[in-house]
Design a protein around this motif. Sequence first.
Motif, PDB file in Angstrom:
ATOM      1  N   TRP A 100      -0.652   2.624   7.441  1.00 27.69           N
ATOM      2  CA  TRP A 100      -0.305   2.834   8.835  1.00 27.69           C
ATOM      3  C   TRP A 100       0.247   4.251   9.015  1.00 27.69           C
ATOM      4  O   TRP A 100       0.737   4.875   8.069  1.00 27.69           O
ATOM      5  N   ARG A 101       0.191   4.732  10.249  1.00 22.97           N
ATOM      6  CA  ARG A 101       0.642   6.090  10.527  1.00 22.97           C
ATOM      7  C   ARG A 101       2.103   6.292  10.125  1.00 22.97           C
ATOM      8  O   ARG A 101       2.460   7.334   9.561  1.00 22.97           O
ATOM      9  N   SER A 144       0.821  -1.212   0.000  1.00 19.62           N
ATOM     10  CA  SER A 144       0.000   0.000   0.000  1.00 19.62           C
ATOM     11  C   SER A 144       0.854   1.260   0.000  1.00 19.62           C
ATOM     12  O   SER A 144       0.504   2.261  -0.628  1.00 19.62           O
ATOM     13  N   THR A 145       1.976   1.214   0.709  1.00 24.20           N
ATOM     14  CA  THR A 145       2.883   2.368   0.700  1.00 24.20           C
ATOM     15  C   THR A 145       3.418   2.609  -0.707  1.00 24.20           C
ATOM     16  O   THR A 145       3.532   3.756  -1.160  1.00 24.20           O
ATOM     17  N   LEU A 146       3.736   1.521  -1.400  1.00 27.15           N
ATOM     18  CA  LEU A 146       4.196   1.641  -2.784  1.00 27.15           C
ATOM     19  C   LEU A 146       3.085   2.191  -3.677  1.00 27.15           C
ATOM     20  O   LEU A 146       3.341   3.035  -4.552  1.00 27.15           O
ATOM     21  N   ALA A 147       1.840   1.742  -3.454  1.00 21.24           N
ATOM     22  CA  ALA A 147       0.718   2.273  -4.233  1.00 21.24           C
ATOM     23  C   ALA A 147       0.565   3.772  -4.005  1.00 21.24           C
ATOM     24  O   ALA A 147       0.291   4.535  -4.944  1.00 21.24           O
ATOM     25  N   HIS A 196      -7.711   5.173   6.274  1.00 13.70           N
ATOM     26  CA  HIS A 196      -8.151   5.171   4.889  1.00 13.70           C
ATOM     27  C   HIS A 196      -7.687   6.459   4.213  1.00 13.70           C
ATOM     28  O   HIS A 196      -7.994   7.557   4.680  1.00 13.70           O
ATOM     29  N   VAL A 197      -6.951   6.311   3.106  1.00 14.31           N
ATOM     30  CA  VAL A 197      -6.513   7.464   2.320  1.00 14.31           C
ATOM     31  C   VAL A 197      -7.300   7.453   1.009  1.00 14.31           C
ATOM     32  O   VAL A 197      -7.097   6.566   0.162  1.00 14.31           O
ATOM     33  N   THR A 238      -2.435  12.779   9.098  1.00 15.24           N
ATOM     34  CA  THR A 238      -3.567  11.911   9.414  1.00 15.24           C
ATOM     35  C   THR A 238      -4.841  12.710   9.687  1.00 15.24           C
ATOM     36  O   THR A 238      -5.920  12.128   9.756  1.00 15.24           O
ATOM     37  N   SER A 239      -4.715  14.012   9.828  1.00 14.30           N
ATOM     38  CA  SER A 239      -5.896  14.825  10.126  1.00 14.30           C
ATOM     39  C   SER A 239      -6.912  14.708   8.999  1.00 14.30           C
ATOM     40  O   SER A 239      -6.581  14.809   7.815  1.00 14.30           O
ATOM     41  N   GLY A 240      -8.167  14.448   9.374  1.00 16.48           N
ATOM     42  CA  GLY A 240      -9.231  14.316   8.396  1.00 16.48           C
ATOM     43  C   GLY A 240      -9.377  12.932   7.809  1.00 16.48           C
ATOM     44  O   GLY A 240     -10.302  12.696   7.021  1.00 16.48           O
ATOM     45  N   LEU A 241      -8.475  12.005   8.162  1.00 14.60           N
ATOM     46  CA  LEU A 241      -8.558  10.645   7.638  1.00 14.60           C
ATOM     47  C   LEU A 241      -9.290   9.743   8.634  1.00 14.60           C
ATOM     48  O   LEU A 241      -9.117   9.860   9.843  1.00 14.60           O
ATOM     49  N   ASP A 242     -10.096   8.816   8.110  1.00 11.66           N
ATOM     50  CA  ASP A 242     -10.808   7.861   8.955  1.00 11.66           C
ATOM     51  C   ASP A 242      -9.910   6.675   9.277  1.00 11.66           C
ATOM     52  O   ASP A 242      -9.194   6.162   8.398  1.00 11.66           O
TER      53      ASP A 242
END
Length: 307
Positions: free
Chosen positions: A170-171, A133-136, A195-196, A181-185
């Motif tokens: 992950w954070r 996911s980090t790569l994505a 979730h990004v 991370t502000s505004g992310l669920d």
Amino acid sequence: MYAGFGLRIDSELPLPDLAPAPDRAAGPDVVVRLGVVPPSSSAGCALPRGFWVDGERIGVDVPDVGRYACERGTRITVEPVPGASPDALRLFLLGSALGVLLAQRGLLVLHGNAFIVDGACAVVLGRSGAGKSTLAAEMHRRGHVVLSDDVVPIDTAGRALPGWPRIKLWRDALDRIGLPTSGLDRVGPGFDKFHVPLERPALGPGPVPVRWIYVLDRHDGPLRVVPVAGAAVFTSLHEHSYRQEILVGDLRRTHLARSADLARAARLARVDRPRGVDSVVASADAILADIEREEQHASDGARTVGA
């Protein structure tokens, strides 16, 4: 009615992360209903990680969330545990349950992510925690459209289908790529994972042909891209199938047939990364350089044949 993974989904559970279905006049491909899900009968078969098969039903029991049953690739019934959060119910519906249903519909469902390069699709596979996911997210940052993260369904024509337009990170991964991370669920209560949401073209994308598959791995050495061929291709596709626990009986036979089709259409390679090193940028560089070399090789070959 919602649209996702090439399907029109009529769901009693709100699915705000999916786009509205463009053609509401057409009937649904899949219905999602709340209701009682009987446990597997004595004729059924228990599988690892809470999965079970009972005739035409494949189900999964998720502790503190609920029981899901998928039938004939057209219906998912959800029986929530009292007090289960809507976010948790939606997470496992759009993950495990929908992944099972897609396999019932005859698709090859892989555990990875998919992004577009020059009109074709690259799929990145790897174990949980491998950095897919980090790569994505890095590919998205570079302007490549991410088709799907976590669940990658591939149809009988060898095309990846667009899924849930988000990446779960992950954070610490968000910190590394500079996203707040502000505004992310959060993915779930108590999880330091978020979730990004992804931006996509207003009208798409649709299914995209898969041309390259990369398996993320670690080793004691420098970063390298190693082609994989022969039986090792089938081993990799099975190992990185989404919820491979369900691949029994007819689903296993379908998986092998779809894997053979994909192996003929796409090139698979392993991305060996140095152990203990944060190599997401270098891995993205290596994958895109490998794709460019392959495209150049194919172009040179076409010119030679046409000469």
